[in-house]
Design an enzyme around this catalytic site. Structure first.
Site: not given
Ligand code: AMP
Length: 146
Positions: A38-39, A103, A107, A109
């Site tokens: 995760d970035i 996003v 996914h 975490h």
């Molecule tokens: P959520 O949809 O609430 O679970 O959050 C999306 C997650 O994706 C967050 O923790 C962001 O930090 C992560 N994120 C967003 N863009 C990227 C990326 N390009 N690469 C890796 N992680 C990402």
């Protein structure tokens, strides 16, 4: 509330990563799943696990997507415990905007935890690429030892 779910948007960031149109710090992949850093990590070693096939979230995911992702979540959790001397692991998964999803590709975490250390804010600060890369290396090295 409408009964209909929004359609899967194949332009979401994780779909672009899967197509190789955006870079990621890859930790693991198999036929069905992909894991990467995760970035904006909420904890050191924060990793994401996604299905390689389209699913918006828990509502439209197939049994196979859920089952294979969860097996990869377990694998990454075991590796993270080893790699970061984690005393615990928190698994998070958000669904739809009201559920905290940002996003719209399913996914999970995987968050390494240590007693007394709080999670940083969700989608907070971007991590340095060299730290993400080093943590991905640590996870891959731990996976090789399992
Ligand atoms: P959520 O949809 O609430 O679970 O959050 C999306 C997650 O994706 C967050 O923790 C962001 O930090 C992560 N994120 C967003 N863009 C990227 C990326 N390009 N690469 C890796 N992680 C990402």
């Amino acid at each position: 509330m409408s009964d209909a779910l929004d359609a899967y948007d194949s332009d979401n960031i994780f779909a672009k990563i899967l197509r190789g149109q955006m870079t990621a710090h890859t930790v693991f992949e198999d036929a069905m799943t992909f894991a990467f850093m995760d970035i904006m990590p909420r904890a050191d070693g924060h990793c994401l696990v996604i299905p390689k096939t389209p699913a918006r979230n828990i509502f439209d995911a197939s049994a196979e997507q859920l089952a294979t992702c969860m097996l990869t979540v377990q694998l990454i959790s075991r590796a993270a415990r080893l790699a970061f001397a984690a005393e615990g692991i928190t698994i998070q998964q958000f669904n739809e905007r009201a559920g905290g999803q940002v996003v719209f590709h399913l996914h999970y975490h995987v968050l390494p935890r240590h007693a007394g250390v709080s999670l940083r804010p969700h989608t907070g600060q971007m991590e340095k690429t060299e730290i993400l890369s080093a943590n991905a290396d640590k996870l891959r090295a731990a996976l090789a030892k399992l």
